[in-house]
Design a protein around this motif. Structure first.
Motif, PDB file in Angstrom:
ATOM      1  N   GLU A  73      -1.038  -6.958  -1.860  1.00  0.00           N
ATOM      2  CA  GLU A  73      -1.751  -6.011  -0.996  1.00  0.00           C
ATOM      3  C   GLU A  73      -3.118  -5.755  -1.603  1.00  0.00           C
ATOM      4  N   GLU A  74      -4.166  -5.778  -0.780  1.00  0.00           N
ATOM      5  CA  GLU A  74      -5.504  -5.556  -1.335  1.00  0.00           C
ATOM      6  C   GLU A  74      -5.547  -4.199  -2.014  1.00  0.00           C
ATOM      7  N   GLY A  75      -6.266  -4.144  -3.119  1.00  0.00           N
ATOM      8  CA  GLY A  75      -6.348  -2.888  -3.860  1.00  0.00           C
ATOM      9  C   GLY A  75      -5.453  -2.861  -5.089  1.00  0.00           C
ATOM     10  N   LEU A  76      -4.585  -3.851  -5.211  1.00  0.00           N
ATOM     11  CA  LEU A  76      -3.731  -3.900  -6.412  1.00  0.00           C
ATOM     12  C   LEU A  76      -4.644  -4.044  -7.636  1.00  0.00           C
ATOM     13  N   PRO A  77      -4.512  -3.152  -8.613  1.00  0.00           N
ATOM     14  CA  PRO A  77      -5.357  -3.285  -9.802  1.00  0.00           C
ATOM     15  C   PRO A  77      -5.169  -4.666 -10.457  1.00  0.00           C
ATOM     16  N   ASP A  90      -3.874  -7.018   4.123  1.00  0.00           N
ATOM     17  CA  ASP A  90      -4.598  -5.757   4.265  1.00  0.00           C
ATOM     18  C   ASP A  90      -3.854  -4.627   3.572  1.00  0.00           C
ATOM     19  N   ARG A  91      -4.618  -3.651   3.130  1.00  0.00           N
ATOM     20  CA  ARG A  91      -4.011  -2.446   2.576  1.00  0.00           C
ATOM     21  C   ARG A  91      -3.076  -1.836   3.623  1.00  0.00           C
ATOM     22  N   GLY A  92      -1.911  -1.449   3.174  1.00  0.00           N
ATOM     23  CA  GLY A  92      -0.935  -0.854   4.097  1.00  0.00           C
ATOM     24  C   GLY A  92      -0.015  -1.884   4.738  1.00  0.00           C
ATOM     25  N   LYS A  93      -0.310  -3.173   4.565  1.00  0.00           N
ATOM     26  CA  LYS A  93       0.526  -4.213   5.185  1.00  0.00           C
ATOM     27  C   LYS A  93       1.545  -4.803   4.196  1.00  0.00           C
ATOM     28  N   GLY A  94       1.512  -4.312   2.976  1.00  0.00           N
ATOM     29  CA  GLY A  94       2.495  -4.752   1.983  1.00  0.00           C
ATOM     30  C   GLY A  94       2.662  -3.608   1.009  1.00  0.00           C
ATOM     31  N   ASP A  95       3.531  -3.740   0.033  1.00  0.00           N
ATOM     32  CA  ASP A  95       3.685  -2.664  -0.940  1.00  0.00           C
ATOM     33  C   ASP A  95       3.260  -3.180  -2.308  1.00  0.00           C
TER      34      ASP A  95
END
Lengths: 374, 354
Positions: free
Chosen positions: B116-120, B151-156
């Protein structure tokens, strides 16, 4: 495990069973009040270790089971509102309402969370100031203090986006209703250990006297249940009808005063509809007017919901101890934990669910060996 | 498909599956009865074949005389990092173990990441490092892979799939259907550790001593067992759904009865305590570094000794046996001497109110 294994000791269990056998001279019907006790009895096979004269019937003490269908539908209506975080104890999630269960609503996008304590909801409310956090406050006297404390704390801390949907029930009016029902078979009770931890057992003394029944406040481990059974059988054989305390390591006659005070300050006694039983006067808690701002039923205006229960289900009779789960034609067939038709199959604590989980829907012919579950 | 005959044929050959749920719910993924039903009703009818049929942890394939095991698994754990491990070593160990449970020596693994985008980036780095360490420990090579970002919110945060192949040496025939009357059932150590480790982090529970996941590659333990005896009928790692689900599936596959002895189940004091607090039954809680072995009574002592001599099998015990009575059912002698049936759960084990 210390303070646990001691109460599951096989040798001591067999000593108690032998003592019950020595004491009993004729048939007696005992009811264990609590769902937790039913669960232990079936899990450890305790009822099958008892002499045939002693019959255990399972009581109404499963809060999940007796929560009215109407209340569950209200909970579902609230949980589906946008902007709501709906919090519940775990085993309410699988309880079907008229249309779905909370797990299904979750899969459709509702924000549903399992909490271990209602106090956790306050944290969720603080972290989500733009959402309404609703807790499904069910249970007997046991869970009332924590639920009351959550509301009391919310008021004290000025948390305004928290409310509870109350469906609290009380044990003594249910015992009284069972004893007054025309098909009653119960001659003695294993009283609710954890309920009495909170409220004590003074309230049970007039019941024992008025209805001439022994009530033994009993714990939840195998040895507790066997000792409670022995004490109740002794009373019956000796013609006594008293309240005795098998569970003194936890229960005192006056209970927990601090817990009672918080309950009294937040809740008042009201009439309550029990699933499978019907309305019992003065058998529940509702929020006091001072705390109306925390009443989810008012806040969300879910109004009157009409419900229809299954026609085959005999859970009312099971809850009153008049019938056992396997007496029902639907048990294990049309009615299973995946597809419960009534109150007593919905929670793991319910008598039907406990019978099912421990294989009692299986037919005797499934088991060739003697002594196997039937 | 306009003529009634072919329409009727299509309808009878491909009936609409009777499902209780109109949508997928979480318990469908919990390894209990609903998971079973999902596989039986939706997936198996489309793909029935001899390799899939045994419903083992992996498929056993014969290619030019060599017998290979092939398995796949996806990892969606929350939190990503937990005491005793993280999603990375879990993803490697899980597939290594599925192969080992076929009696195979795991050789090669693939890994696919759905991020998911945004993963550090630091988290990803830690996860990949941990996968590499786990691969080294298991003695396998990660030889192919894939990455996707959603996209953010489309995976965990991150989902990982690993697939693997392993070689099955001559003389090994491991299959759930081979459980035979008289077999002893061994467990390689204390049960329910992984599930409780995850749950205590998730619920923010603190115990006097930290409960760390038992995630570990079991292939060297399996080799040690085969060194003691080739006479092993069934191996199974009781992951989600716990020991109960694994045992129920084996009883069903082999059409035998299973009898357990509650007092012989190895459970640590901490896990017992956590289960009491959370209202859970350890028999249904997940393990990630334990195996169940079904072996003939004649070889049981030698295999138990081999287990206990291995670092991952020190707490091994014989917990029950296969019986002719009550085929397809698992029963247990309770601690106080009663008997009960141990049933597979419908879905997830939900904490009880009281």
């Amino acid at each position: 495990m210390k303070f646990m294994d001691e109460y599951r000791d096989e040798k001591l269990a067999h000593k108690l069973i032998a003592e019950i056998k020595r004491t009993v001279t004729r048939p007696w019907v005992l009811m264990e009040v609590c769902g937790g006790q039913t669960h232990s009895i079936v899990k450890y096979g305790i009822d099958r270790l008892l002499p045939k004269e002693v019959e255990l019937v399972h009581g109404p003490g499963c809060p999940v089971c007796v929560t009215a269908l109407e209340t569950i539908d209200k909970a579902h209506a609230i949980a589906q509102r946008p902007n709501v975080i709906f919090c519940s104890f775990g085993d309410m999630l699988r309880v079907p309402g008229s249309e779905a269960d909370l797990l299904v609503l979750k899969s459709r996008g509702a924000d549903i969370r399992i909490v271990y304590s209602p106090i956790d909801c306050l944290k969720i409310a603080r972290e989500n100031p733009h959402k309404q956090v609703v807790f499904f406050a069910i249970g007997f006297e046991t869970t009332a203090p924590a639920n009351a404390m959550a509301v009391w704390q919310a008021k004290k801390q000025g948390i305004s986006n928290f409310s509870i949907l109350v469906s609290h029930v009380l044990v003594p009016p249910a015992i009284s209703a069972i004893l007054q029902s025309p098909d009653n078979r119960v001659q003695g009770f294993l009283g609710p250990g954890h309920v009495c931890t909170v409220v004590g057992y003074r309230e049970y003394e007039p019941l024992a006297t008025q209805f001439r029944v022994p009530i033994v406040i009993t714990g939840f481990e195998p040895l507790d249940l066997l000792e409670g059974t022995l004490m109740a059988v002794r009373q019956l054989e000796e013609g006594r009808a008293e309240v005795e305390n098998q569970y003194p390591r936890v229960v005192q006659r006056d209970g927990n005063r601090v817990a009672q005070q918080i309950v009294e300050s937040v809740f008042e006694v009201c009439d309550r509809n029990w699933r499978g039983v019907g309305s019992i006067p003065q058998s529940g808690y509702a929020l006091r007017p001072d705390f109306a701002a925390y009443d989810a039923e008012r806040l969300f205006d879910v109004g009157a919901i009409a419900t229809q229960e299954s026609g085959v289900c005999i859970s009312g009779l099971v809850l009153r101890g008049a019938k056992k789960p396997h007496h029902c034609s639907a048990f294990g067939k049309a009615c299973t934990p995946e597809h419960p038709l009534g109150a007593t199959m919905v929670s793991a604590e319910g008598a039907c669910a406990a019978y099912y989980a421990y294989g009692r829907h299986l037919q005797p012919q499934d088991f060739a060996a003697k002594g196997q579950p039937s | 498909m306009n003529d009634p005959a072919s329409l009727a044929a299509a309808l009878t050959s491909c009936p609409l599956p009777i499902m209780d749920h109109k949508e997928v719910v979480l318990p469908h993924g919990a390894g209990g009865k609903l998971s079973q039903r999902l596989i039986q009703n939706i997936i198996l009818p489309q793909f029935r074949n001899e390799f899939l049929q045994p419903l083992h942890d992996g498929a056993v394939l014969s290619i030019h005389g060599a017998r290979l095991a092939f398995s796949t698994d996806s990892y969606v754990v929350n939190p990503l990092f937990f005491p005793g491990g993280d999603i990375g070593d879990l993803a490697v160990n899980g597939t290594v173990n599925d192969l080992a449970m076929c009696g195979a020596q795991p050789l090669y693994l693939s890994a696919a990441f759905i991020i998911e985008e945004g993963l550090p980036m630091d988290d990803l780095w830690r996860i990949v490092q941990s996968m590499r360490r786990a691969a080294d420990r298991a003695g396998i090579a990660l030889v192919t892979g894939d990455t996707k970002v959603v996209d953010r919110g489309k995976g965990d945060k991150i989902f990982i799939n690993t697939s693997g192949i392993g070689f099955i040496p001559e003389g090994r025939a491991i299959q759930p259907g081979r459980a035979a009357v008289g077999d002893k059932i061994l467990i390689s150590g204390q049960i329910a550790v992984h599930g409780i480790a995850i749950m205590s982090v998730r619920e923010g529970l603190e115990f006097e001593s930290e409960i760390a996941s038992d995630t570990a590659p079991l292939n060297s333990l399996v080799e040690a067992l085969f060194a003691a005896s080739n006479n092993i009928h069934v191996l199974r790692d009781p992951t989600r759904g716990g020991a109960t689900s694994a045992l129920s599936e084996i009883a069903e596959a082999a059409q035998v009865g299973i009898r357990l002895d509650e007092s012989s189940l190895p459970i640590s004091e901490e896990v017992k305590g956590a289960c009491e607090i959370l209202g859970l039954d350890p028999l249904y809680v997940a393990n990630e570094g334990k195996l169940l072995a079904f072996v003939p009574a004649s070889d049981a002592d030698a295999i138990l000794a081999a287990m206990r001599a291995h670092p991952l099998g020190r707490g091994a015990a014989i917990i029950g046996e296969v019986v002719a009575e009550h085929p397809r059912f698992v029963t247990m002698k309770t601690r106080v001497g009663g008997t009960r049936v141990v049933e597979m759960l419908s879905g997830e084990q939900l904490p009880r109110i009281c």
